[in-house]
Every structure is written in C-alpha cells, then in structure tokens.
Scaffold this motif. Structure first.
Motif: not given
Ligand SMILES: Nc1ncnc2c1ncn2[C@@H]1O[C@H](COP(=O)(O)OP(=O)(O)OP(=O)(O)O)[C@@H](O)[C@H]1O
Ligand SMILES: [Mg+2]
Lengths: 226, 407
Positions: B131-140, B151-159, B188-193
C-alpha cells in the motif's frame, strides 16, 4: 554665385515677451572671412553667437547655414551641423572636468562615429599642434587657463570644421596668453581658410580680424572691413 | 562602436562617484539576492513536499477510528478504538479496493546489546508495504503466516538501524522490544520525511497480531487504530470512499442522524492541499522579495536624477560638440543599466551563497535554479532600463543652450 557660408536676415530674439535682445539683424559671412563682433556688455553678442552656433533658435527671421534654413532642421540635424561644420571656443573653456585632455579633444569624433583608433590618432595630432603633447593624460584642472583654452581650440578643430565661433576666447586670459591664442586663430584663418567669428571687448584683439561688426542694443551699428 | 564608447562613459561616471554607485547598487544587491534566496527556499520546500507526497503512495485513504460521544462528551479521532481487523478485512472485499493494511502504532524502547532507542512500533500486515509502496532492501518482509501466529519478528526503518546497530547488519539479529526478544527479518528502504515533517524511517514494523496480543495488549481484542486503504485507481476514489463509509456505518450500526465513530480521509486531497500551500508560500516569498527589487529600482532612478542634474553643464558641452538626443539618452540609460546589472551580479552571488548557508544551517532543502537566477537578472536589467529611462530622457531633452548656461 554660391550661397554665403552664413546668411542672417531680419533676425529677432526675445527671451522675455516683447523685450527683443536682437532686433532685425541681417548680414552675410562668406567662407574664409575673419570677423570680430564688438559691443557693450548686454548688447546681445553672446545671444547672436549662440544662434549662429545652432545652440539656440531665433524668435523671428531666418538664419541660413550653407544655404540651409536652420529653423527647418531637427535637433539631431542641428547636432550634426555642430559636430561637422562648427567648432566652439568659449570664454569659460567648457572642458569635461573628469575626462583627460586627450579624451576631451577626441570627444567630438565619438559623436561623428569614428573608431577608437582614429579618435586617438586625430586627437593626438591636434594636441601636438597646439603644443601640449606632453599633457594628454592630465585633467583640465591640472592645466593653466591658456593651456585649457588651447585644448578647447584643439577640440574645436578636431572634426575639421569650416567655422570657428569664439565668444570672448581671451576674456579669462592675460594679454600675452591672449596673443598666443589669437596667433593660433590667425594661422587657422590664413593657412587653412577656416572662417572665424570672434566676440571680444578689446580693440587690439579685434584688430586681428579683417571685418568688424559693432552691435549696439541688439542692432548692428556698423559693419566694415578693418 | 559608439555603443562601446558610451558604455565606457557610463563606466567612467560610475567610477567617478564610487561611493554613490556602490550605495545605489546596494538596493539591487539586496533585491536580487533576496529574490534568488526566497525562490530557492520556496522551491526547496516544494521539492520536499513533492518528495513526501511521492513517498506516501498513490490512491490512498486512511480510515481513522474514534470519535465517540459518551454522554455528550466527544473524544477526538483515534482516542477510542472502534475499528477492528474484521473491519479491515471487510473493506478489502469491496470491489474498488486494491489492498488494505490495518495499523496499530505505539511507542516502545528497543534494546540491542548496549544500545537502546525509543521509537514507534507499528503493528500491521504485509499488505502495508504494498500500500505504501515501501520495499524491503535487505532480508525479507514478514508474511501472512507471521500475522496468523503472532510471531515475534520485526522490520526496521533506516533511522532505527543507524541508531541501534550503527554499521552492523541487523538482519537475523535479536533485539528486545519491551523486554521481549524479536528477530530482525529485514530493513526497509529509506522513505524520508512525511508531510507533517516526521521521519518515516524512525519506525519498526511488527505483525499486527503481535502488537495486539504481546506488546500493547488491551481490553479490546482485535482493535486497530487506523486502516490504510489503497483504491484500485484514481478514478474510483470517490466511489471507494462512499463504499467504505456505507460499509462501516452498517458494520458499526450507526443510525441515520447519528455521528460516525470513524473517519475516512482521502490522502490525495491532503497531499494536494499541502502542495498548493507550499506553492502559495513560495509564490508569496518571491512576491515579497520582488518588492525589494522595485525599491532598488527606485533608488537607481533617484540617483540618476541627481546625476543628471549635477551634470547638466556636461550635457550642454556634449550637445555643443555634436551629441544627439539619442547619444545622451543612451549614455545615461547605459549608466543605469550597468549599475543595476553590477548590483544584480553581486546580489546573485550573495543570494546563492546565503541560500547555501541557510540550507546548511537549517538542514532544509534549498534549490537554486538557473532559471531563477536568469529571471532576477532579466528583471534587474528591465528595472534599470525602466527606472533609468526617465532621468535619461530628461537629460536628452535638455536644450543645448539652457544646459550650457546652467549654473
Ligand atoms: N536666458 C536669458 N533669459 C533672459 N534674458 C537673457 C538671457 N540671456 C541673456 N539675456 C539678456 O539678453 C541681453 C543680451 O545678453 P548677451 O549675453 O547676449 O549679452 P552680451 O552682449 O554677450 O554681453 P557680455 O559682453 O556681457 O557677454 C542681456 O540684457 C541679458 O540680460
Ligand atoms: Mg557675452
């Protein structure tokens, strides 16, 4: 016979209404003449000279320069006449204070559209002819009055005019310097056949001229060879 | 060649009155400098907004839970959780809708080794990244199965990656969120402000069920804070909005005349509003700055008038030796334009420099475009001609004898 260089007929000039400074002035001046104009202060000599120089216009009457009625000419055509045909020498020199001597002399050539090289060359020749070659880079206020007047003469001559109008050219100079200036005029008239009209208060200056016009209260009182 | 000579005369006059020339130029310096700087700031702001809008994804709605009235006391949006996972699923079944992602955000402290970082933890479903057009750049990304079994898993933003891991690769590492261990699945890929200026990369994402049951357990099972909805195309946005509203009214048993306990926002409209606001702002900045250009021009006119009056005798002498009206006009016009252009040049250099320092100091985007520099140069030249013309004409129209006699 060809047209005279200058022809003035029935000339009037009023600065204020109904107070004519020049009244019904008429005369011809042929090419190559050397004319002195004399008269009391306020008699209208400068007024006449300004009209002859196309700096001012008459209220009535006609002034023909080389056969052309100056009243019918546009301001740009008059500027062209002043540039090509007439050289002015004023009592107060009227040099541009911020420009060098050489630039002052070259200035008329700028308005004739001459190239920079040509301007410099001719100005240098003129400067040498009036004996001031070494002063080209100075400003006018770094020269004596006589030297400044010689610069003004060089400037008047740089476009090879047929007519020199000099309104009291020696008025601000001592007798000896005045004589030097008069010598230059004499040479111009005799060697190059340049027509000279000169206003002066001094009899011995007027004596250089070949013809004397006396003005009294804006009218020509006498006009004779001297 | 007479043009060249007249330019030379103008230059000589400028040099003869250095102090005055400089002061006159100052008006143009500030005028052009501020126009360039303001345009740079405005264009930078516009670029930032456009980037935020692009980062948001297209054809988006956000459905917010809240406001309920309890005995006449109305709460704000999102204060009362009225939306559920089932609502999200039901919306997803509407024909105009491409995908939906329920959100449950909250704040939590993350710990890795000796580092810790407080950030937003967003519970959502895998559809969110689509929906947000926000790709994963590393991992999945996490999968629907992770959502089903919480499950206890998470995806991380660049900051978050930067603050918690530095240069280390976090994928496959364990971090503690509210003291429970979580596996980092991907970055996740950097998204900015975002449009409201928030750093979108300062977030971690967990399956929504994990957020509901294990992190931020609460009294309403299945509740979500908001639902991101992506319509199939821009054309069906209006229909989709209507469909969702109808659906939720029925599902929440809202009677006619009763206030909705949810709200649907069209993000495209919000983005549009933000874009036109910044555009208006940058136009206004430019307009305000051009006033100083005008003031600079009036300064030039003022000085040129003084200059003409001062040099009337000079003009008379020039006329006596053959200067035409045009020669005098051009001489003074060139002088005005030269002052104006010289001022603009200094102003342009200063404006670009100031814009650069402004962007360094404020950490905002500043865009100096060549067209804005040329524009202000062109305007400055025009100002020079316009305000120089009147004094120049005044000089050129003098009568030779009057100019010569002037004391
Ligand atoms: N611009 C003017 N406005 C009004 N009256 C003027 C103007 N110029 C000259 N006059 C008057 O015209 C008359 C002639 O002046 P003009 O300057 O021609 O005299 P002049 O013969 O050259 O005198 P001088 O020997 O003192 O130079 C004088 O009475 C003068 O007051
Ligand atoms: Mg006189």
């Amino acid at each position: 016979m060809a047209d005279p260089l200058l022809c003035v007929t029935g000339l009037y000039k009023n600065y204020l209404e109904n107070v004519p400074v020049l009244k019904d002035v008429s005369f011809n001046i042929e090419s190559g003449e050397y004319v002195a104009i004399m008269g009391h202060s306020g008699s209208g000599k400068s007024t006449l000279m300004n009209i002859l120089g196309c700096l001012d216009t008459a209220t009535a009457g006609h002034y023909y320069l080389e056969g052309r009625d100056t009243a019918a000419l546009s301001s740009d055509e008059l500027a062209l006449l002043r540039n090509r045909l007439i050289g002015f020498v004023f009592q107060g020199f009227n040099l541009l204070p911020r420009s060098s001597i050489l630039d002052n002399i070259a200035l008329p050539l700028l308005y004739s559209g001459k190239s920079k090289v040509e301007r410099r060359e001719k100005a240098t020749v003129m400067l040498t002819r009036v004996g001031l070659a070494q002063f080209g880079d100075r400003r006018p206020n770094q020269l004596s009055g006589g030297q400044q007047q010689r610069v003004a003469i060089a400037r008047a001559l740089v476009t090879d005019p047929k007519l020199i109008l000099a309104d009291e050219p020696t008025g601000n100079l001592d007798t000896q310097t005045g004589d030097e200036i008069m010598k230059i005029f004499q040479d111009l008239n005799e060697d190059q056949n340049i027509t000279i009209i000169l206003v002066t208060h001094e009899d011995d200056i007027a004596a250089h001229a070949k013809r004397l016009i006396r003005v009294v209260d804006g009218q020509i009182a006498s006009d004779q060879a001297s | 060649m007479i043009i060249g000579a007249l330019l030379g005369e103008g230059w000589a006059a400028m040099r003869a009155n250095r102090m005055r020339t400089l002061l006159t130029m100052l008006g143009m310096v500030f005028g052009v400098g501020s126009v360039i700087m303001m345009l740079a700031i405005g264009q930078g702001a516009q670029l930032m907004v456009n980037e935020s809008i692009a980062s948001m994804g297209s054809n988006l709605f956000i459905v917010l839970s809240g406001s309920t009235s309890a005995g006449g006391l109305r709460q704000g949006s999102g204060t009362v959780p009225t939306l559920t996972l089932d609502d999200a699923q039901a919306i997803g079944e509407l024909t105009e809708i491409a995908s939906v992602a329920p959100n449950l955000p909250n704040n939590a402290q993350l710990i890795y080794a000796s580092n810790n970082w407080s950030t937003q933890v967003l519970g959502t479903t895998p559809a969110f990244f689509d929906v947000r057009e926000w790709p994963v750049v590393s991992g999945e990304a996490f999968k629907d199965s992770d959502v089903r079994s919480a499950t206890r898993v998470l995806l991380m933003g660049q900051t978050v990656v930067r603050n918690l891991f530095g240069d280390e690769n976090p994928v496959g590492k364990m971090v503690r969120v509210k003291n429970s261990p979580f596996l980092v699945l991907g970055i996740l890929a950097a998204k900015g402000q975002s449009l409201d200026g928030r750093d979108q990369d300062d977030t971690v994402f967990v399956p929504i069920t994990t957020a509901q049951r294990q992190l931020f357990g609460n009294q309403f099972p299945g509740m979500v804070r908001s639902i991101m909805v992506k319509a199939k195309s821009a054309e069906v946005m209006a229909k989709a909005e209507q469909g969702m509203t109808e659906l939720l009214k029925i599902r929440h048993r809202i009677h006619i005349g009763q206030e909705n306990d949810f709200s649907v926002r069209n993000l495209a409209a919000v983005a549009q509003a933000a874009a036109s606001t910044t555009e208006a702002m940058s136009t206004m900045l430019g307009a305000i700055a051009s006033v100083s250009l005008l003031v600079g021009g009036i300064g030039i006119m003022n000085i040129m008038l003084v200059s003409v009056t001062e040099r009337i005798r000079e003009i008379g002498i020039r006329m006596a030796i053959g200067a035409r009206t045009r020669d005098i006009l051009l001489q003074f016009l060139f002088e005005a334009v030269m002052i104006s252009l010289a001022g603009s040049f200094i102003g342009a250099v200063l404006g670009v420099a100031c814009a650069y320092f402004f962007s360094q100091y404020n950490d905002t985007l500043v865009v100096v475009t060549l067209s804005s520099v040329f524009l202000s140069f062109g305007v400055a030249a025009a100002v020079g001609v316009f305000f120089g013309f009147y004094p120049a004409r005044k000089a050129a129209n003098l009568k030779p004898i009057e100019a010569l006699r002037y004391q």
